[in-house]
Design a protein around this motif. Structure first.
Motif, PDB file in Angstrom:
ATOM      1  N   ASN A   1      28.177  11.210  -3.129  1.00  0.00           N
ATOM      2  CA  ASN A   1      26.931  11.914  -2.854  1.00  0.00           C
ATOM      3  C   ASN A   1      26.067  11.863  -4.108  1.00  0.00           C
ATOM      4  N   TRP A   2      25.054  10.973  -4.100  1.00  0.00           N
ATOM      5  CA  TRP A   2      24.110  10.869  -5.217  1.00  0.00           C
ATOM      6  C   TRP A   2      22.925  11.792  -4.882  1.00  0.00           C
ATOM      7  N   GLU A   3      22.824  12.914  -5.543  1.00  0.00           N
ATOM      8  CA  GLU A   3      21.834  13.901  -5.125  1.00  0.00           C
ATOM      9  C   GLU A   3      21.135  14.538  -6.329  1.00  0.00           C
TER      10      GLU A   3
ATOM     11  N   LYS B   1      25.352  14.887  -9.162  1.00  0.00           N
ATOM     12  CA  LYS B   1      24.155  15.699  -8.929  1.00  0.00           C
ATOM     13  C   LYS B   1      23.477  16.103 -10.237  1.00  0.00           C
ATOM     14  N   GLY B   2      22.153  16.041 -10.232  1.00  0.00           N
ATOM     15  CA  GLY B   2      21.366  16.639 -11.302  1.00  0.00           C
ATOM     16  C   GLY B   2      21.464  15.957 -12.648  1.00  0.00           C
ATOM     17  N   ASN B   3      21.945  14.714 -12.682  1.00  0.00           N
ATOM     18  CA  ASN B   3      22.029  13.994 -13.942  1.00  0.00           C
ATOM     19  C   ASN B   3      20.676  13.361 -14.280  1.00  0.00           C
TER      20      ASN B   3
ATOM     21  N   VAL C   1      28.919  -0.188   3.998  1.00  0.00           N
ATOM     22  CA  VAL C   1      28.607   0.432   5.280  1.00  0.00           C
ATOM     23  C   VAL C   1      28.108   1.852   5.028  1.00  0.00           C
ATOM     24  N   ASP C   2      27.316   2.366   5.978  1.00  0.00           N
ATOM     25  CA  ASP C   2      27.006   3.786   6.005  1.00  0.00           C
ATOM     26  C   ASP C   2      26.354   4.263   4.709  1.00  0.00           C
ATOM     27  N   SER C   3      25.249   3.611   4.331  1.00  0.00           N
ATOM     28  CA  SER C   3      24.486   4.039   3.165  1.00  0.00           C
ATOM     29  C   SER C   3      23.240   4.766   3.650  1.00  0.00           C
ATOM     30  N   ASN C   4      23.104   6.034   3.270  1.00  0.00           N
ATOM     31  CA  ASN C   4      22.071   6.905   3.816  1.00  0.00           C
ATOM     32  C   ASN C   4      21.159   7.409   2.710  1.00  0.00           C
ATOM     33  N   ALA C   5      19.859   7.215   2.855  1.00  0.00           N
ATOM     34  CA  ALA C   5      18.899   7.658   1.853  1.00  0.00           C
ATOM     35  C   ALA C   5      17.850   8.553   2.495  1.00  0.00           C
ATOM     36  N   SER C   6      17.505   9.642   1.794  1.00  0.00           N
ATOM     37  CA  SER C   6      16.456  10.533   2.307  1.00  0.00           C
ATOM     38  C   SER C   6      15.914  11.392   1.170  1.00  0.00           C
ATOM     39  N   GLY C   7      14.630  11.690   1.253  1.00  0.00           N
ATOM     40  CA  GLY C   7      14.018  12.631   0.334  1.00  0.00           C
ATOM     41  C   GLY C   7      13.868  12.147  -1.091  1.00  0.00           C
ATOM     42  N   ASN C   8      14.045  10.852  -1.323  1.00  0.00           N
ATOM     43  CA  ASN C   8      13.941  10.340  -2.688  1.00  0.00           C
ATOM     44  C   ASN C   8      12.485  10.152  -3.084  1.00  0.00           C
TER      45      ASN C   8
ATOM     46  N   PHE D   1      27.745   6.366   1.450  1.00  0.00           N
ATOM     47  CA  PHE D   1      26.956   6.932   0.366  1.00  0.00           C
ATOM     48  C   PHE D   1      25.802   7.750   0.940  1.00  0.00           C
ATOM     49  N   TRP D   2      25.505   8.831   0.284  1.00  0.00           N
ATOM     50  CA  TRP D   2      24.313   9.609   0.579  1.00  0.00           C
ATOM     51  C   TRP D   2      23.477   9.654  -0.699  1.00  0.00           C
ATOM     52  N   ILE D   3      22.236   9.183  -0.600  1.00  0.00           N
ATOM     53  CA  ILE D   3      21.322   9.110  -1.745  1.00  0.00           C
ATOM     54  C   ILE D   3      20.142   9.999  -1.404  1.00  0.00           C
ATOM     55  N   ARG D   4      20.134  11.227  -1.941  1.00  0.00           N
ATOM     56  CA  ARG D   4      19.194  12.228  -1.460  1.00  0.00           C
ATOM     57  C   ARG D   4      18.473  12.928  -2.597  1.00  0.00           C
TER      58      ARG D   4
END
Length: 806
Positions: free
Chosen positions: A559-561, A535-537, A602-609, A582-585
């Motif tokens: 969690n990539w956020e 987060k926040g990098n 599997v299960d790669s989720n992206a939102s708000g990018n 993965f969550w890419i948010r």
């Protein structure tokens, strides 16, 4: 220091709860053996024993001897000096700077490279010049020669092997074993998610090293048998006046308890650790690089478990890791703060084997041959497996016999380590696949608010190698104990400058402890909460970057956020043969995300990018994210932050620019055409927002006192008031040069003189009388960069210079 240590032990024995502080006076402490700490050196809860620099002092803990007694060897240009017989090192330091060992490329030597490779080495019968060269060497000389293979085992690697012998009759070079087999004939493995390739036997080295016959200016050679060190000085150097440091020790400081009786409650602060080497790559296993400075030493199927044929050793991925020149095992409440790890031949600092509650804060790591910081051990992904207990003791501790009574389980896991506010740069100087921070297996690790730059490969890696038999189709082939780890608010720039196929943050393998529902299925919310939080990098200027945020082989539960990536490679996030989850948010990326080559996860989720420009100015990236990345406010103005350097300037066709780099403070001046700018907005130690007048170019902008006339006696090499004829500029030098730039003559001899323009006050010499300006900086023995300045320079340096003919 031994006397002080004895006094501390006596005091603690008489008064176990005492507050004890040892202050080290200024100077260099040359160790004759490793400085060792055990449980007997421990403080108590709330009352740590503190080893610290005295006020105003800069104590240097050194593993080197100073070499004196230099004599010139005839008219050859080389000099020699006596050293203890049997001395061993892979590094030499002259005036505080590492200098290269004697070496040359095949082309430099005139070798044609018509070599035929085999399982034992090379036939060089087609290369007459190489035959003559090896034929003129003794067997002892030949056995010291080392070949360098950058990219040999994949573009992320740099392997090295020594020559064992040369047969003049057969024109064959026999390479040292097991290095040659481990480099050229690695065991294959089934269900691999990403290969660990062998190098072709026909690959020629890019460089030949470590022979006296290869010596050229600025290089050294050690004849350990004869007890003789050779150095050929550069034309401007006077050998008798050089400060030459020959490392003798490999481990400077070793803190080692046991799991039942750890070294605990101890602090080291304000110390400098320098001049240790790491000699194992010189031995027959060599440096058979696999990834991130992890290597094969124990056979071609090391760490392959049941996935190779024949079956290899376990646990999976248990490769040999670099030696830590400062190393801690089985510790509790260890603190390292405000120290400097400089000029070291292995890994700067390693912490593993049951270490708990470690704080690594506000340190600087630079000039390190391998990785800066090594956390965990390759042999402990599954310490609860009883069959692996002895291997853990044998490979994760300095003395297996001393921990023979330890019962291995979750107590062996690296737990609750905090790494914050450190500055890591110019590492991997000998082994370019080194990462700034290598995180292997741990729980509760927090890597936060660090600054990493000028790196040859990946900045931070987590779980390297361990996932190479896992992917979406085979997610459980290997497991580990990782959970609750965080990589947050770090600042990365100018990484991946040498090797390829890496990123700012690179992950492999399992990153979470699973949480199950009552029906036996995995609870994704609870499991992700225990996964790797990234987060926040903020990352920019990644040069050969595949993926800035890289979830590679077998990686899962990440969690990539809220991260940022710009000017940083082909894709912002993605990888090859990951497992998934993965969550890419809410990230700010200038390049694609969810870029999955090879087998998709599997299960790669992206939102708000949010998509941002590749060269963003102020505005596209929230200043809150930029402000939170890098050193926290308590460390921004401290010496660890270094001098201001601008590495990124956004397009200047706007009213203001975003400047990225490091070392900025709220008072850092910015100049446009040598006029100080008002209204500069300090965002963080890594970012400034600067208003600029119309018509400004990036070349007009300078950051720090070197950019203008504020500081008397200092002028930048690219200052617009200096004119040049017959010179060309070179930028990005970073080490030693003011603002990282210099002009150099494009032809031999003095360039043609141009008409004399108005002088730079108070100088009366013409502009072209300045050949080059760089300075030697020495602050209380703490920082030094070797350079020179001509006697005719029209600028009076504020630091000592040695004269060079104009």
């Amino acid at each position: 220091m031994a006397g002080a240590q004895s006094a501390v032990r006596a005091k603690l024995a008489a008064d176990p709860g005492a507050d004890v502080q040892v202050q080290l006076a200024d100077g260099t402490y040359r160790l004759s053996s490793t400085w060792k700490f055990t449980a007997a050196d421990s403080g108590s809860t709330g009352h740590p024993v503190v080893w610290r620099a005295a006020p105003g002092a800069y104590p240097v803990i050194s593993g080197a001897i100073r070499v004196t007694g230099w004599v010139q060897e005839g008219s050859s240009g080389r000099w020699s000096a006596p050293v203890p017989t049997g001395s061993e090192t892979r590094q030499l330091y002259v005036d505080g700077e590492k200098v290269p060992v004697a070496g040359a490329s095949l082309a430099d030597l005139g070798w044609n490279g018509s070599w035929a490779g085999s399982s034992s080495g090379y036939n060089i019968s087609g290369d007459a010049v190489a035959k003559a060269w090896f034929g003129a060497r003794s067997a002892t000389e030949v056995a010291k020669v080392e070949f360098d293979y950058p990219g040999g085992n994949g573009p992320w690697t740099q392997s090295r092997c020594r020559v064992a012998s040369y047969s003049a009759a057969a024109s064959t070079l026999t390479m040292a074993q097991p290095c040659w087999t481990n480099v050229t004939n690695r065991a294959g493995f089934s269900q691999g998610s990403g290969g660990l390739p062998s190098m072709s036997v026909n690959t020629k080295p890019s460089r030949v090293e470590n022979a006296l016959a290869l010596l050229s200016p600025g290089e050294w050679f050690l004849d350990s048998g004869a007890g003789k060190l050779y150095y050929q000085p550069e034309s401007w150097q006077q050998t008798q006046n050089l400060d030459v440091a020959l490392p003798r020790l490999e481990t400077l400081l070793q803190g080692a308890g046991t799991l039942a009786n750890p070294l605990h409650d101890i602090t080291f602060t304000g110390l400098q650790f320098s001049y240790a080497t790491w000699n194992d790559p010189s031995r027959p296993p060599g440096f058979s690089d696999v990834q991130s400075n992890l290597r094969l030493t124990e056979g071609r199927n090391q760490g392959m478990c049941t996935f190779s044929n024949p079956v290899g050793s376990c646990p999976w991925g248990a490769l040999t890791q670099p030696l830590g020149n400062v190393a801690f095992t089985a510790t509790t409440n260890l603190t390292l703060t405000g120290n400097r790890f400089l000029n070291l031949g292995g890994a700067g600092l390693s912490v593993m084997y049951g270490a708990r509650g470690t704080l690594i804060r506000g340190n600087e790591f630079t000039g390190i041959s391998s990785t800066a910081l090594l956390l965990g051990c390759t042999y402990d992904p599954t310490p609860t497996n009883a069959s692996e207990a002895q291997a853990i003791k044998g490979h994760c501790t300095p003395d297996p016999a001393a921990v023979g009574g330890d019962s291995i389980g979750l107590n062996e896991v690296l737990t609750n380590t905090t790494v914050s506010d450190n500055v890591i740069h110019h590492i991997g100087t000998d082994y370019s696949s080194a990462c700034g921070i290598t995180l292997l297996f741990s729980r509760g690790t927090k890597i936060t608010n660090n600054v990493l730059f000028d790196l040859p490969y990946t900045a931070i890696t987590a779980g390297v190698i361990q996932g190479h038999v896992d992917q979406a189709s085979t997610p459980q082939n290997s497991t580990n104990i990782n959970e609750n780890n965080t990589i947050s608010n770090n600042l990365f720039h100018d990484y991946m400058s040498v090797r390829q196929d890496g990123g700012a943050i690179y992950a492999e393998g399992h990153q979470a402890g699973y949480v199950y529902r009552t029906d036996g299925s995995i609870d994704p919310v609870a499991t992700l909460a225990k996964g790797l939080q990234v987060k926040g990098n903020v990352a920019f200027n990644g040069r050969s970057t595949n993926f800035t945020y890289y979830d590679d082989a077998g990686s899962e539960w990440i969690n990539w956020e809220g991260n940022v990536a710009f000017s940083a490679g082909g894709a912002a996030q993605g990888g090859c043969s990951a497992t998934g989850h993965f969550w890419i948010r809410n990230n700010y990326f200038s390049a694609p995300r969810q870029s999955y080559a090879c087998n998709p996860p599997v299960d790669s989720n992206a939102s708000g990018n949010v998509s941002i420009p590749a060269t963003p100015g102020p505005g596209p990236i929230p200043t809150g994210i930029l402000a939170a990345a890098g050193l926290t406010s308590a460390y921004v103005a401290q010496s660890v932050a270094g001098t201001p350097q601008a590495r990124y300037i956004s397009p200047t066709n706007a009213a203001q620019v975003l400047i990225g780099g490091h070392g900025f403070t709220a008072t850092t001046p910015v100049y446009v055409k040598n006029v100080r700018v008002t209204g500069v907005r300090f965002v963080s130690g890594g970012f400034l927002i600067v208003p600029i007048p119309a018509g400004t170019t990036a070349a007009d902008i300078r950051v720090g006192d070197g950019g203008g006339p504020v500081t008397s006696g200092r002028i930048d090499d690219t200052d617009s008031r200096i004119g040049y004829s017959g010179f060309s500029p070179q930028s990005g030098r970073t080490f030693g040069d003011l603002n990282g730039d210099v002009h150099y003559a494009t032809v031999n001899g003095r360039p043609p003189r141009s008409p004399s323009p108005a002088p730079v006050s108070p100088c009366t010499a013409s502009r072209t009388s300045i050949k080059a300006i760089s300075v030697s900086v020495s602050t209380a023995g703490r920082r030094r960069s070797s350079a020179r300045c001509p006697p005719t320079a029209c600028v009076t340096p504020t630091f000592p210079c040695t004269a060079e003919p104009a």
